[in-house]
Design an enzyme around this catalytic site. Structure first.
Site, PDB file in Angstrom:
ATOM      1  N   THR A 143       0.910  -1.085  -0.070  1.00  0.00           N
ATOM      2  CA  THR A 143       0.192  -0.003  -0.053  1.00  0.00           C
ATOM      3  C   THR A 143       1.037   1.223   0.003  1.00  0.00           C
ATOM      4  O   THR A 143       1.969   1.116   0.634  1.00  0.00           O
ATOM      5  CB  THR A 143      -1.012   0.023   1.391  1.00  0.00           C
ATOM      6  N   HIS A 144       0.515   2.233  -0.717  1.00  0.00           N
ATOM      7  CA  HIS A 144       1.473   3.573  -0.723  1.00  0.00           C
ATOM      8  C   HIS A 144       2.698   3.177  -1.461  1.00  0.00           C
ATOM      9  O   HIS A 144       3.475   3.663  -1.304  1.00  0.00           O
ATOM     10  CB  HIS A 144       1.575   4.134   0.553  1.00  0.00           C
ATOM     11  N   SER A 265      18.408  -2.323 -26.086  1.00  0.00           N
ATOM     12  CA  SER A 265      18.881  -0.803 -26.467  1.00  0.00           C
ATOM     13  C   SER A 265      19.707  -0.705 -27.786  1.00  0.00           C
ATOM     14  O   SER A 265      20.605  -1.518 -27.862  1.00  0.00           O
ATOM     15  CB  SER A 265      19.287  -0.156 -25.219  1.00  0.00           C
ATOM     16  N   LYS A 271      20.792  -3.889 -21.659  1.00  0.00           N
ATOM     17  CA  LYS A 271      19.318  -3.636 -21.650  1.00  0.00           C
ATOM     18  C   LYS A 271      18.451  -4.619 -21.999  1.00  0.00           C
ATOM     19  O   LYS A 271      18.522  -5.261 -23.034  1.00  0.00           O
ATOM     20  CB  LYS A 271      18.720  -2.279 -22.243  1.00  0.00           C
ATOM     21  N   GLU A 278       4.912  -1.286 -21.345  1.00  0.00           N
ATOM     22  CA  GLU A 278       4.754   0.376 -21.561  1.00  0.00           C
ATOM     23  C   GLU A 278       3.974   0.880 -22.660  1.00  0.00           C
ATOM     24  O   GLU A 278       3.348   2.005 -22.455  1.00  0.00           O
ATOM     25  CB  GLU A 278       6.356   0.663 -21.771  1.00  0.00           C
ATOM     26  N   LYS A 313     -16.201   7.251 -36.449  1.00  0.00           N
ATOM     27  CA  LYS A 313     -15.887   5.996 -36.696  1.00  0.00           C
ATOM     28  C   LYS A 313     -14.245   5.739 -36.477  1.00  0.00           C
ATOM     29  O   LYS A 313     -13.755   4.862 -35.999  1.00  0.00           O
ATOM     30  CB  LYS A 313     -15.921   5.749 -38.092  1.00  0.00           C
TER      31      LYS A 313
HETATM   32  N1  ARG Z   1     -21.530   8.426 -43.960  1.00  0.00           N
HETATM   33  C1  ARG Z   1     -22.734   8.768 -43.069  1.00  0.00           C
HETATM   34  C2  ARG Z   1     -22.239   8.371 -41.526  1.00  0.00           C
HETATM   35  O1  ARG Z   1     -21.417   7.882 -41.380  1.00  0.00           O
HETATM   36  C3  ARG Z   1     -23.963   7.924 -43.378  1.00  0.00           C
HETATM   37  C4  ARG Z   1     -25.064   8.840 -43.145  1.00  0.00           C
HETATM   38  C5  ARG Z   1     -25.267   9.842 -44.253  1.00  0.00           C
HETATM   39  N2  ARG Z   1     -26.407  10.338 -44.158  1.00  0.00           N
HETATM   40  C6  ARG Z   1     -26.705  11.632 -44.874  1.00  0.00           C
HETATM   41  N3  ARG Z   1     -27.898  11.992 -44.982  1.00  0.00           N
HETATM   42  N4  ARG Z   1     -25.784  12.185 -45.276  1.00  0.00           N
HETATM   43  O2  ARG Z   1     -23.000   9.144 -40.782  1.00  0.00           O
END
Ligand code: ARG
Length: 444
Positions: A143-144, A265, A271, A278, A313
């Site tokens: 601990t600590h 290294s 090393k 890491e 995305k």
């Molecule tokens: N590429 C768009 C997205 O990933 C798809 C939907 C686009 N819709 C639109 N009405 N422009 O969200």
């Protein structure tokens, strides 16, 4: 469109990764349209033939992704129409890219969660093997970051198991909310065609429908939840990494990690660096960043769909890649960890780690705990000055601190005595650790 506008708005370089989900969802949609008489059987056959050809082209690297068609959805639809004509143009009946992209993403994340759960199970199986092997290996618990009390290495590894077991629970729980079907919401208000959303849900293995068309195309909370579960998982792997880095330092020397997970290294020939832990620690920062990016992406959006969502995305895909790779590499690395019990024991002896056991002993002999605490504090100072461990003081020396001390004190001052006494559920006694491994195996 100017070049810069095209570049700014296109997402195909990133979202083409969703092509399998996009085709799968389109085929389910087309089968539903045909079953409801909205398109003809021959249209459906054309669509199926075209999609099979497109899948082949993408898989073999012969598909031409075009940035002027913006995203994965339009790229596939345009190619379908080139290949099969009007049937390709009919596919988009009763749907919008808004419900299409939400469906693709949910399919993708659901299958990713399943992959993560399989990999976590493999990681856990190997972790439990190591914990079982080290069930009775004493090491100092901290601990600590200071030596505190003896635990077993196996017990410590089971703490890792519990942490990451909850991660598996979180992903399973998020899966229930991910696995709902948006398709049918169309742009936001639903559609006038006699569709069957239940049909599509069943085809694609969704548990249920998104119940409101506006919400269905609008929210990405399921993606935020995925990133949140990922951030917590990485937090755990980062803490394990930090421990491995410390334990590999020769001052600790508690473990060795197989050479194939370390690098040398370019200048210092001696090393051996713990690169994998890491990097896991470092990549955790990236995953936290993606979670914040998604939260901020959503917070200012009025309902329903906004183009902002296209920006989800990169964060999501990088989170997935980082989590999967981290799991893969830790699963491989666990069997490559070797304990060095002699180093652990040295650290235990230097750290007066059975001091609490001594205090508990005095309490059993009738002293109030606070008095016992103070007496043991004096005994530790004395041992430290003499450069000895507590169990190396003589009976006379120990009895000088309290008349209740007798010969049996040496049973509690030993590491083994200290460990064996902690035999309650959740405790570190070797027998208890072995039982915990068996219980954990059953859970898996
Ligand atoms: N590429 C768009 C997205 O990933 C798809 C939907 C686009 N819709 C639109 N009405 N422009 O969200």
């Amino acid at each position: 469109m100017s070049d810069v506008v095209r570049r700014y708005t296109e997402s195909v370089d990133v979202d083409k990764r969703l092509w399998r989900e996009d085709i799968r969802a389109s085929l389910a949609h087309a089968r539903m349209l045909a079953s409801r008489g909205i398109i003809s059987t021959s249209d459906l056959q054309d669509i199926q033939r075209g999609m099979a050809a497109i899948a082949g082209e993408i898989e073999s690297g012969n598909f031409k992704w075009m940035s002027e068609f913006e995203d994965v959805h339009l790229n596939i639809e345009k190619r379908l129409t080139q290949l099969v004509g009007d049937a390709g143009k009919r596919l988009h009946t009763a749907r919008s890219r808004n419900d299409q992209v939400a469906t693709d993403l949910r399919l993708y994340l659901r299958d990713t969660v399943d992959e993560i759960l399989v990999m976590l199970r493999e990681f856990h199986a190997r972790l439990l093997d190591l914990a079982e092997r080290e069930a009775a290996t004493p090491m100092p618990g901290f601990t600590h970051m200071q030596p505190a009390q003896p635990v077993t290495f196996g017990h410590h590894l089971l703490a890792w198991f519990e942490m990451t077991r909850r991660d598996a629970e979180r992903f399973s729980d998020a899966r229930r909310r991910i696995n709902r079907l948006p398709l049918g919401a169309a742009a936001l208000a639903g559609t006038t065609y006699p569709i069957s959303r239940e049909f599509v849900a069943k085809e694609l293995g969704f548990d249920s429908l998104c119940e409101n068309s506006i919400d269905a195309v609008s929210d990405r909370d399921f993606a935020v939840e995925f990133c949140s579960a990922s951030a917590l998982l990485m937090m755990h792997f980062s803490r394990m990494s930090e421990e491995l880095v410390l334990w590999m330092n020769p001052r600790f020397g508690f473990v060795k990690i197989a050479d194939r997970f370390c690098t040398g290294s370019s200048i210092m020939p001696q090393k051996k660096n713990p690169d994998i832990p890491e990097l896991a620690r470092g990549k955790t920062g990236r995953v936290y960043g993606h979670l914040i990016a998604l939260l901020v992406l959503m917070k200012g959006q009025p309902l329903a769909y906004n183009r902002d969502n296209q920006e989800d995305k990169e964060a999501l895909f990088d989170t997935v890649d980082t989590v999967l790779d981290t799991l893969r590499i830790f699963t491989e690395m666990i069997p490559g960890i070797t304990a060095r019990p002699e180093r652990m024991r040295e650290a235990l002896n230097e750290g007066f780690t059975t001091a609490t056991d001594f205090a508990d002993y005095l309490v059993r002999k009738g002293l109030p705990f606070r008095d016992a605490h103070e007496i043991v504090g004096r005994a530790v100072r004395r041992a430290e000055e003499a450069g000895l461990g507590l169990s190396e003081l003589t009976l006379e020396e120990l009895a000088a601190f309290s008349p209740v001390v007798e010969k049996d004190v040496f049973e509690v001052l030993t590491i083994e005595g200290s460990l064996a006494a902690r035999k309650h559920p959740g405790g570190t006694a070797p027998d208890r650790v072995r039982a915990a491994v068996l219980r954990a195996r059953e859970l898996l």
